[in-house]
Design a protein around this motif. Structure first.
Motif, PDB file in Angstrom:
ATOM      1  N   LEU A 103      38.432  18.541  38.514  1.00 26.45           N
ATOM      2  CA  LEU A 103      39.730  17.890  38.686  1.00 26.45           C
ATOM      3  C   LEU A 103      40.657  18.732  39.540  1.00 26.45           C
ATOM      4  O   LEU A 103      40.644  19.960  39.430  1.00 26.45           O
ATOM      5  N   CYS A 155      39.959  15.294  29.962  1.00 28.32           N
ATOM      6  CA  CYS A 155      40.614  15.496  31.262  1.00 28.32           C
ATOM      7  C   CYS A 155      40.157  14.439  32.268  1.00 28.32           C
ATOM      8  O   CYS A 155      40.890  14.073  33.182  1.00 28.32           O
ATOM      9  N   CYS A 179      39.676  24.269  38.884  1.00 29.42           N
ATOM     10  CA  CYS A 179      38.718  23.336  38.261  1.00 29.42           C
ATOM     11  C   CYS A 179      37.866  22.630  39.331  1.00 29.42           C
ATOM     12  O   CYS A 179      38.394  22.140  40.328  1.00 29.42           O
ATOM     13  N   ARG A 210      37.297  18.216  25.384  1.00 34.46           N
ATOM     14  CA  ARG A 210      38.400  18.608  26.262  1.00 34.46           C
ATOM     15  C   ARG A 210      38.114  18.215  27.711  1.00 34.46           C
ATOM     16  O   ARG A 210      38.961  17.648  28.397  1.00 34.46           O
ATOM     17  N   ILE A 211      36.921  18.552  28.164  1.00 35.15           N
ATOM     18  CA  ILE A 211      36.579  18.273  29.563  1.00 35.15           C
ATOM     19  C   ILE A 211      36.526  16.762  29.821  1.00 35.15           C
ATOM     20  O   ILE A 211      37.104  16.263  30.786  1.00 35.15           O
ATOM     21  N   TYR A 267      31.603  26.549  30.866  1.00 33.24           N
ATOM     22  CA  TYR A 267      32.739  26.137  31.690  1.00 33.24           C
ATOM     23  C   TYR A 267      34.027  26.137  30.862  1.00 33.24           C
ATOM     24  O   TYR A 267      35.077  26.602  31.320  1.00 33.24           O
ATOM     25  N   TYR A 301      36.885  28.456  32.200  1.00 36.92           N
ATOM     26  CA  TYR A 301      37.969  27.743  32.890  1.00 36.92           C
ATOM     27  C   TYR A 301      38.996  27.148  31.926  1.00 36.92           C
ATOM     28  O   TYR A 301      40.177  27.488  32.007  1.00 36.92           O
ATOM     29  N   CYS A 302      38.561  26.280  31.045  1.00 30.78           N
ATOM     30  CA  CYS A 302      39.533  25.541  30.209  1.00 30.78           C
ATOM     31  C   CYS A 302      40.335  26.482  29.313  1.00 30.78           C
ATOM     32  O   CYS A 302      41.566  26.431  29.310  1.00 30.78           O
ATOM     33  N   ARG A 309      42.416  27.898  33.732  1.00 30.44           N
ATOM     34  CA  ARG A 309      42.174  28.017  35.177  1.00 30.44           C
ATOM     35  C   ARG A 309      42.037  26.622  35.802  1.00 30.44           C
ATOM     36  O   ARG A 309      41.113  26.361  36.577  1.00 30.44           O
ATOM     37  N   CYS A 310      42.971  25.762  35.466  1.00 29.02           N
ATOM     38  CA  CYS A 310      42.865  24.363  35.918  1.00 29.02           C
ATOM     39  C   CYS A 310      43.038  24.244  37.436  1.00 29.02           C
ATOM     40  O   CYS A 310      42.508  23.310  38.041  1.00 29.02           O
TER      41      CYS A 310
HETATM   42  S1  SF4 Z   1      39.688  23.553  33.785  1.00 26.65           S
HETATM   43 FE1  SF4 Z   1      41.535  22.455  33.140  1.00 26.65          FE
HETATM   44  S2  SF4 Z   1      41.483  20.506  34.278  1.00 26.65           S
HETATM   45 FE2  SF4 Z   1      39.422  21.390  34.361  1.00 26.65          FE
HETATM   46  S3  SF4 Z   1      38.333  20.427  32.664  1.00 26.65           S
HETATM   47 FE3  SF4 Z   1      39.160  22.384  31.921  1.00 26.65          FE
HETATM   48  S4  SF4 Z   1      41.136  21.892  30.985  1.00 26.65           S
HETATM   49 FE4  SF4 Z   1      40.534  20.145  32.264  1.00 26.65          FE
END
Ligand code: SF4
Length: 206
Positions: free
Chosen positions: A199, A148, A196, A144-145, A183, A187-188, A192-193
């Motif tokens: 990104l 992105c 991030c 996923r990361i 992470y 976050y993902c 919580r993009c």
């Molecule tokens: S927090 Fe969102 S933008 Fe950042 S790596 Fe994860 S999914 Fe992608």
């Protein structure tokens, strides 16, 4: 964008993770089976129960009563399947306990992958965290990361990218994978993009 920069960024954001919490390499391997499709707190419960029943030894676990074992790992889900997989893994460990540490990684990996329920991620987790050899673990959070960040590919392609770009450093591989998982969870998964550190509005920050 270099993978080592992503690592530094994650480390700065989250701090050291010091994975994998376990008393022995075999406990790590057991955890790698139990953690499939469940939360880590369920794994911790099952490991504690297995410890209390003195079952965290390869030979003992391989010979354990299946009904008792199923009951002890029930909290991790798919307990019949996992009990069977644990017995197979324990049997492998008891047969190869003296030799597996010195086996070439590709041979060990091939043999682990032949065991029921051991796929790429589980095999590589065992090789990295239990045996202490530099194999980079790819999981859904890694995909996923990296996705992105515009890096796509199957398990082998992503693993090769990490292994060719980074020094074959066991501690680095351990920490990096732990940071990715942490992470991903923090976050993902929680979308919580906007916070991030990698990104921002589709723009890569590293
Ligand atoms: S927090 Fe969102 S933008 Fe950042 S790596 Fe994860 S999914 Fe992608």
């Amino acid at each position: 964008m270099r993978l080592i920069d992503i690592y530094e960024q994650l480390l700065h954001a989250l701090g050291h993770q010091d994975w994998w919490p376990a008393d022995t390499p075999f406990e790590v391997a057991v955890g790698a089976i139990l953690t499939q499709q469940t939360r880590w707190n369920n794994v911790e419960r099952a490991i504690l129960d297995l410890k209390e029943h003195s079952l965290l030894e390869p030979e003992i676990l391989a010979a354990a009563d299946t009904d008792i074992l199923e009951e002890l790992v029930k909290c991790t889900g798919f307990y019949r399947q996992k009990a069977r997989r644990l017995k197979n893994l324990a049997s492998y460990f008891s047969r190869h306990e003296d030799t597996m540490w010195d086996m070439p990684v590709n041979v060990l990996r091939r043999e682990l992958l032949e065991l029921d329920g051991v796929g790429n991620e589980t095999a590589d987790s065992i090789i990295l965290y239990a045996i202490g050899k530099p194999k980079f673990v790819i999981d859904a959070y890694t995909r996923r990361i990296l996705g992105c960040l515009g890096l796509d590919g199957n398990y082998r392609i992503l693993q090769q990218k990490f292994e060719s770009e980074l020094e074959p450093d066991v501690d680095l591989f351990k920490e990096y994978h732990a940071l990715i998982v942490e992470y991903g969870k923090k976050y993902c998964t929680r979308h919580r993009c906007e916070d991030c550190v990698l990104l921002n509005n589709g723009k890569i920050l590293i």
